[in-house]
Design an enzyme around this catalytic site. Sequence first.
Site, PDB file in Angstrom:
ATOM      1  N   LYS A  87      46.578  46.845  39.015  1.00  0.00           N
ATOM      2  CA  LYS A  87      46.330  45.892  40.100  1.00  0.00           C
ATOM      3  C   LYS A  87      47.659  45.591  40.799  1.00  0.00           C
ATOM      4  O   LYS A  87      48.627  45.156  40.165  1.00  0.00           O
ATOM      5  CB  LYS A  87      45.720  44.621  39.503  1.00  0.00           C
ATOM      6  CG  LYS A  87      44.914  43.797  40.468  1.00  0.00           C
ATOM      7  CD  LYS A  87      44.175  42.729  39.669  1.00  0.00           C
ATOM      8  CE  LYS A  87      43.487  41.722  40.532  1.00  0.00           C
ATOM      9  NZ  LYS A  87      42.992  40.589  39.747  1.00  0.00           N
TER      10      LYS A  87
HETATM   11  C1  E4P Z   1      40.632  38.646  41.429  1.00  0.00           C
HETATM   12  O1  E4P Z   1      40.849  39.699  40.941  1.00  0.00           O
HETATM   13  C2  E4P Z   1      41.242  37.382  41.012  1.00  0.00           C
HETATM   14  O2  E4P Z   1      41.592  37.516  39.665  1.00  0.00           O
HETATM   15  C3  E4P Z   1      40.332  36.200  41.080  1.00  0.00           C
HETATM   16  O3  E4P Z   1      39.033  36.558  41.475  1.00  0.00           O
HETATM   17  C4  E4P Z   1      40.894  35.032  41.790  1.00  0.00           C
HETATM   18  O4  E4P Z   1      39.972  33.980  41.705  1.00  0.00           O
HETATM   19  P1  E4P Z   1      40.369  32.450  41.969  1.00  0.00           P
HETATM   20  O5  E4P Z   1      40.561  32.274  43.434  1.00  0.00           O
HETATM   21  O6  E4P Z   1      39.205  31.674  41.445  1.00  0.00           O
HETATM   22  O7  E4P Z   1      41.636  32.194  41.203  1.00  0.00           O
END
Ligand code: E4P
Length: 217
Positions: A87
Amino acid sequence: MKFFIDTANLEQIKEAQDLGILDGVTTNPSLMAKEGISGKEAILNHYKTICEIADGDISAEVLSTTYEEMIKEGDELAAIHPNIVVKIPMIKDGIKALKYFSNKGIRTNCTLIFSAGQALLAAKAGANYVSPFLGRLDDISVDGMNLIEEIRIIFDNYMFDTEILAASIRSPMHIINCAKIGADVITSPLDSILNLLNHPLTDKGLAQFVADAKKLG
Ligand code: E4P
């Protein structure tokens, strides 16, 4: 549509895996910190354990933000297990890193996507997934679902293989609307997935069936 769980919590990952509907896991540095994981060895071991619990793609996020450091870190993460997807944040060096991993056959997820232009750039660089953050857009009074629609149109226009991984999911309605628009994947906390189960008429109907079943002996 694929269902990923958005957590680094092993119990929740196991619960989702046991449900039989899990297609993968996404994590980020905040979710890892929430589990009290610290230090390189602990991070790599935690990802290894997640890969042992869950089937499907496991997104592991790099902690660094320069090209050289991201590719070093991503190579190490990818070596943990074939299901690891590296990622990478949506920044200029991130685009270069996406291209590097794409050329090397290492799969990637480009995170922190908040505009169609960012998604287009990530797809051009060969990202396997782009992660538009719905909830965080909604939080600032911008309709996150519009972004999913825009990206869907662009990717379909040019037949990009990059999958739309709708992230920052806050409710079951986010999941349903993503499915209507045609997001390829949603990544969600466990409670939003489990809330899809609920309907008061199901509860009422089941209570009646259970009561009537007793009459059948
Ligand atoms: C995506 O990969 C992120 O880990 C995540 O969905 C972020 O979510 P949040 O805005 O609830 O922190």
